[in-house]
Write an enzyme that holds these catalytic residues in place. Structure first.
Site, mmCIF file in Angstrom:
data_model
loop_
_atom_site.group_PDB
_atom_site.id
_atom_site.type_symbol
_atom_site.label_atom_id
_atom_site.label_comp_id
_atom_site.label_asym_id
_atom_site.label_seq_id
_atom_site.Cartn_x
_atom_site.Cartn_y
_atom_site.Cartn_z
ATOM 1 N N GLY A 498 50.767 78.252 -20.021
ATOM 2 C CA GLY A 498 51.676 77.250 -19.505
ATOM 3 C C GLY A 498 50.951 76.238 -18.650
ATOM 4 O O GLY A 498 49.794 76.422 -18.256
ATOM 5 N N GLY A 500 52.131 73.183 -15.530
ATOM 6 C CA GLY A 500 53.234 72.563 -14.802
ATOM 7 C C GLY A 500 52.756 71.662 -13.707
ATOM 8 O O GLY A 500 51.626 71.160 -13.727
ATOM 9 N N GLY A 501 53.649 71.437 -12.701
ATOM 10 C CA GLY A 501 53.363 70.481 -11.646
ATOM 11 C C GLY A 501 52.179 70.864 -10.789
ATOM 12 O O GLY A 501 51.533 70.008 -10.200
ATOM 13 N N PHE A 502 51.869 72.138 -10.688
ATOM 14 C CA PHE A 502 50.758 72.588 -9.860
ATOM 15 C C PHE A 502 49.458 72.640 -10.651
ATOM 16 O O PHE A 502 48.401 72.288 -10.140
ATOM 17 C CB PHE A 502 51.087 73.962 -9.271
ATOM 18 C CG PHE A 502 50.077 74.457 -8.274
ATOM 19 C CD1 PHE A 502 50.193 74.108 -6.938
ATOM 20 C CD2 PHE A 502 49.011 75.257 -8.656
ATOM 21 C CE1 PHE A 502 49.276 74.559 -6.005
ATOM 22 C CE2 PHE A 502 48.089 75.709 -7.733
ATOM 23 C CZ PHE A 502 48.217 75.358 -6.405
ATOM 24 N N GLY A 503 49.525 73.096 -11.867
ATOM 25 C CA GLY A 503 48.315 73.210 -12.682
ATOM 26 C C GLY A 503 48.548 74.098 -13.883
ATOM 27 O O GLY A 503 49.684 74.307 -14.316
ATOM 28 N N VAL A 505 48.402 77.668 -16.146
ATOM 29 C CA VAL A 505 48.702 79.080 -15.934
ATOM 30 C C VAL A 505 48.035 79.897 -17.038
ATOM 31 O O VAL A 505 48.126 79.553 -18.223
ATOM 32 C CB VAL A 505 50.222 79.331 -15.927
ATOM 33 C CG1 VAL A 505 50.516 80.793 -15.613
ATOM 34 C CG2 VAL A 505 50.906 78.433 -14.918
ATOM 35 N N LYS A 519 47.641 80.997 -11.709
ATOM 36 C CA LYS A 519 47.988 79.577 -11.689
ATOM 37 C C LYS A 519 46.906 78.828 -10.919
ATOM 38 O O LYS A 519 46.684 79.065 -9.734
ATOM 39 C CB LYS A 519 49.360 79.373 -11.030
ATOM 40 C CG LYS A 519 49.844 77.931 -11.068
ATOM 41 C CD LYS A 519 51.310 77.813 -10.655
ATOM 42 C CE LYS A 519 51.515 78.054 -9.191
ATOM 43 N NZ LYS A 519 52.878 77.686 -8.742
ATOM 44 N N ASP A 623 63.755 73.878 -5.542
ATOM 45 C CA ASP A 623 63.395 73.535 -6.922
ATOM 46 C C ASP A 623 63.964 74.576 -7.882
ATOM 47 O O ASP A 623 63.250 75.111 -8.741
ATOM 48 C CB ASP A 623 61.880 73.427 -7.062
ATOM 49 C CG ASP A 623 61.465 72.639 -8.299
ATOM 50 O OD1 ASP A 623 62.309 71.878 -8.828
ATOM 51 O OD2 ASP A 623 60.317 72.775 -8.737
#
Length: 841
Positions: A498, A500-503, A505, A519, A623
């Site tokens: 995956g 996402g907004g953080f980085g 996975v 992550k 969130d």
């Protein structure tokens, strides 16, 4: 106007007035108004000011009680006959000069400097530019005057000669003064109970040594009442109306106390703390006749000096409660991140008794300070808040005296020699150190306790706030970067599950065989160290069977890596629908039954309820969405991704903060007012409930305009009583209409426009469990009879006696209530979590 009506009989009123009189006499006997020093500058005659308590301003010529030192002259204003005689003369200083006053009683003194820039044949006083200092404090710097200006200061002065110095800033400039007041006042604060110290991040402590500083009055506001002139104040102070400082005027309404005087009590405020009119008026939350309000709080915003300490005194007098039995308590907020519980009847024992609270508040770099009041849920009879007055004074630290010139001449050569030698030693030491030591990062990110707001972070080389050590992020969960590389096979792209907004996975396996999700942050993804630290702080302080567990983290080599328990089934959204390419068209793919979907929603709701109410501190997720609800191999739901979370006190009503979250899930009230509450999570969860029911995303731009926003589309059909028209096609004919009806009512309550109208998460849990019970108790039907639109299938909803939320068994959460810190502890079936995020926050 709100009016306080007495409910006591005549004898009680008589006793009340007698008590008031005796208490006031006792309080007043401790302090009497002084007769010095009141100085009329530049004049050869005295001026008696008779408005209010009489003050006799004596001439500064030939006075025996003080002396005037320096090169001085005087000017008179003969053109303004209507001005006060006090402002028709001025003392002029072309060189450093001073007033030397003999102080015969130690204590707190009020120092007022009066300046009126008139123009005479000799001088135009508006051209003056000068400094004013007193006893080592710089009171005014590069000061100039255009109109009438009165500067007020509070200083602690010991028995000695008190010197007020005036110094022109340039040779061509000059200084002046029209009048000076220096007189003893009651001590501004009790040494035995120093004021609470508040930082912009919300950290608190105590502020010692306030009486050793000078205070410069910035604001003095009479809340709910008109301006108060010095003639009507017990200490000749000036109070302005608060109306110009209200952020949302409609949030407040005025209250008045129609009685002779407030009821002063020993140990509380006195008539010298503030005059009667301050305590006889107030503003309270604009609560409707039904008891509700469209506003979270009342906020006053004041312009202040940036990054400077300010003494803040807030005045209270309960003139809003109809009777003493109506126990009222509420919150006071400073900025958005600090809250203080105000319980009037912990301080006083009857209505209309004045009291105050003191704080020293460090301002931030915004240039303003917010003071707010808001209701509390545990206020038994009345849910409102009130305020009577506000005083803000900037704290002036002591000025270091410069070295005398003759000392520089004597020791100058010695200092140069010593300095050169020290510089040589430093260079040698640095060179040797650089050969041995590896470079280290000197800036350490600290998580500062945030009372009443969220976690705040500062980059600092200091490890203390107000002298108290700060905890660092070494929470026993730190993993080496080498271990992370081993677990992810050096971040093998084939293990990526995956992004996402953080980085990104990765699915990974630690050396001990534990399966985890890793992550890893990537620069430019829009989130950084604050989110990283928030996630660690939050997940390290909680443990719950419906919250994802943090296994560890890594911050070596500027990396930001989080390691979670692994969740085999991925995100909830993965099991509801798929998005078909760039068109963003969604199609249902769920194999989840309605029972399973309800159980998943109940589990996620329990996790959020734990965050809001049971984790020792209130945590707002901020969130909530279907990609942040993960499922294990048994489809048990766990809430994940706490990078945007905010922490506060359990009784916090809201946090003012910039809008963050995911479009389509955002609470519209939060978006409008920038006030984040637990009810913001409730709104987002209401959108998730519709996702579960309809198997479509919160926002789908490929649909017709009125269908784009799922929340609006769902409410449209719910209000028509036809929610079954938009359910997931795979669920048609499989939902008990009673269950659907209860579910729809729950969605509608969650999506109310105003947070105060929405349920708590505990209520949502109960409603969903009820919907599940209704589904499970549906009578058996033949396949050809199944239809969610068949009215004959609707069963009457039984009346259920609901127990209070605190009566829910603790072990319903699956853990002891006092055990929420062991984040390394895995769940009972040994399953670890995967954070599968395929869209940004």
């Amino acid at each position: 106007m709100e009016t306080l009506h007495s409910h006591n009989p005549f004898l009680s009123l008589l006793f009340l007035h007698l008590l008031q009189f005796s208490s006031l006499s006792l309080l007043s006997s401790a302090y009497t108004l002084p007769d010095k020093y009141f100085i009329n500058c530049g004049s050869n005659f005295d001026v008696k000011v008779t408005d209010g308590p009489i003050r006799n301003f004596i001439s500064d010529e030939n006075s025996g009680s003080f002396s005037l030192v320096g090169e001085i002259s005087s000017v008179s204003d003969t053109s303004t006959s209507n001005s006060s005689p006090l402002y028709q003369t001025a003392r002029i200083f072309t060189n450093p000069s001073s007033y030397n006053l003999q102080i015969d009683q130690s204590g707190t003194y009020m120092v007022r400097l009066h300046f009126y820039a008139f123009s005479s044949s000799k001088k135009n006083l508006s051209h003056a530019q000068f400094n004013v200092s007193a006893s080592g404090f710089s009171l005014l710097s590069n000061f100039s005057v255009q109109n009438l200006t009165i500067n007020e200061f509070m200083l602690t002065i010991n028995v000695s000669e008190f010197i007020i110095s005036f110094t022109p800033t340039q040779k061509s400039s000059f200084a002046f003064a029209n009048a000076i007041e220096v007189f003893l006042v009651p001590d501004i604060t009790d040494v035995s109970t120093p004021p609470i110290y508040v930082t912009p991040s919300g950290a608190r402590g105590t502020y010692d040594g306030l009486l050793s500083q000078a205070l410069h009055t910035v604001y003095r506001a009479n809340v709910g009442g008109p301006p108060i002139t010095p003639a009507k104040d017990t200490l000749w102070r000036n109070w302005v109306s608060d109306d110009d400082y209200l952020v949302t005027p409609n949030a407040a309404k005025k209250s008045e106390f129609h009685s002779d005087r407030p009821v002063y009590q020993t140990g509380g405020a006195t008539e010298y703390s503030a005059p009667d009119p301050v305590y006889q008026t107030a503003k309270q939350l604009n609560v409707s006749s039904s008891g509700g309000s469209n506003f979270f709080n009342i906020t006053w915003r004041f312009n202040v000096s940036k990054n400077a300490p300010h003494f803040v005194r807030v005045h209270f007098c309960d003139i809003v409660s109809p009777s003493y039995n109506d126990v009222l308590q509420f919150n006071l907020y400073l900025y958005s991140k600090f809250s203080q519980k105000i319980c009037p009847y912990n301080v006083v024992d009857q209505l209309a008794v004045p009291f105050y609270k003191d704080f020293v508040v460090d301002s931030d770099n915004s240039g303003f300070m917010d003071v707010s009041i808001g209701p509390r849920n545990d206020s038994i009879m009345i849910k409102t808040a009130f305020l009577n007055g506000v005083e803000i004074m900037e704290v002036i630290t002591e000025v270091k005296k410069p070295p005398k010139k003759h000392l520089f001449v004597v020791v100058g050569s010695v200092v140069v020699s010593v300095t050169s030698l020290l510089m040589l030693v430093v260079v040698v030491v640095v060179c040797l150190t650089c050969k041995r030591a590896k470079p280290v990062e000197t800036s350490v990110w600290q998580a500062i306790p945030d009372y009443g707001g969220g976690s705040s972070y500062v980059s600092t080389t200091e490890r203390t706030v107000n002298g108290s050590p700060l905890d660092n992020l070494n929470l026993g969960l730190k993993l080496s970067f080498q271990e992370i590389q081993y677990a992810t096979n050096n971040f093998d792209t084939r293990l990526m599950i995956g992004e996402g907004g953080f980085g990104k996975v990765y699915e990974a396996t630690l050396r001990n065989g534990m399966k985890v999700a890793v992550k890893r942050s990537e620069p430019g993804n829009g989130q950084g160290r604050p989110e990283f630290h928030t996630e660690i702080i939050v997940l390290s302080s909680i443990r719950h069977c419906h919250l994802v567990s943090l296994i560890g983290y890594c911050d070596e080599r500027s990396e930001m890596i989080l390691v979670y328990e692994f969740m085999e089934k991925g995100t909830l959204r993965d099991h509801l629908y798929i998005l078909n390419g760039e068109s963003l068209k969604s199609s249902s793919q769920s194999e989840l039954s309605w029972n399973q979907r309800l159980e998943i929603c109940i589990g996620a709701a329990k996790g959020l309820d734990y965050l809001h109410n049971s984790s020792g501190r209130s945590i707002i997720h901020r969130d909530v969405k279907s990609t942040n609800i993960l499922l294990d191999e048994d489809y048990v739901a766990k809430v994940a991704d706490f990078g945007l979370s905010r922490l506060g006190d359990l009784d916090q009503t809201h946090v003012s903060t910039g809008v963050k979250g995911s479009f389509g899930y955002l609470d519209p009230e939060y978006f409008r007012c920038l006030q984040l509450t637990q009810k913001s999570d409730v709104y987002s969860f209401g959108v998730v409930l519709l996702e579960v029911l309809c198997a479509r995303p919160a926002i789908n731009n490929s649909l017709p305009g009125k269908e784009i926003n799922l929340a609006e589309w769902g409410l449209f059909w719910q209000k028509k009583g036809q929610l079954e028209n938009i359910v997931d096609p795979l669920l048609v004919g499989k939902i008990n209409p009673n269950s659907l009806r209860k579910f729809g009512e729950t969605v509608e309550k969650c999506l109310k426009e105003y947070g105060v109208q929405r349920p708590n998460m505990n209520d949502v849990v109960w409603d969903l469990e009820y919907a599940l019970q209704l589904q499970q108790t549906a009578r058996h039907r033949e396949p050809h009879e199944d239809s969610t639109t068949d009215a004959s299938w609707v069963l009457p909803v039984p009346a259920v006696q609901r127990l209070p939320s605190h009566s829910i068994p603790v072990d319903e959460y699956g853990i002891p209530m006092d055990d929420f810190t062991d984040t390394s502890h895995s769940n009972s079936h040994g399953v670890f979590s995967m954070l599968n995020i395929d869209d940004g926050r």
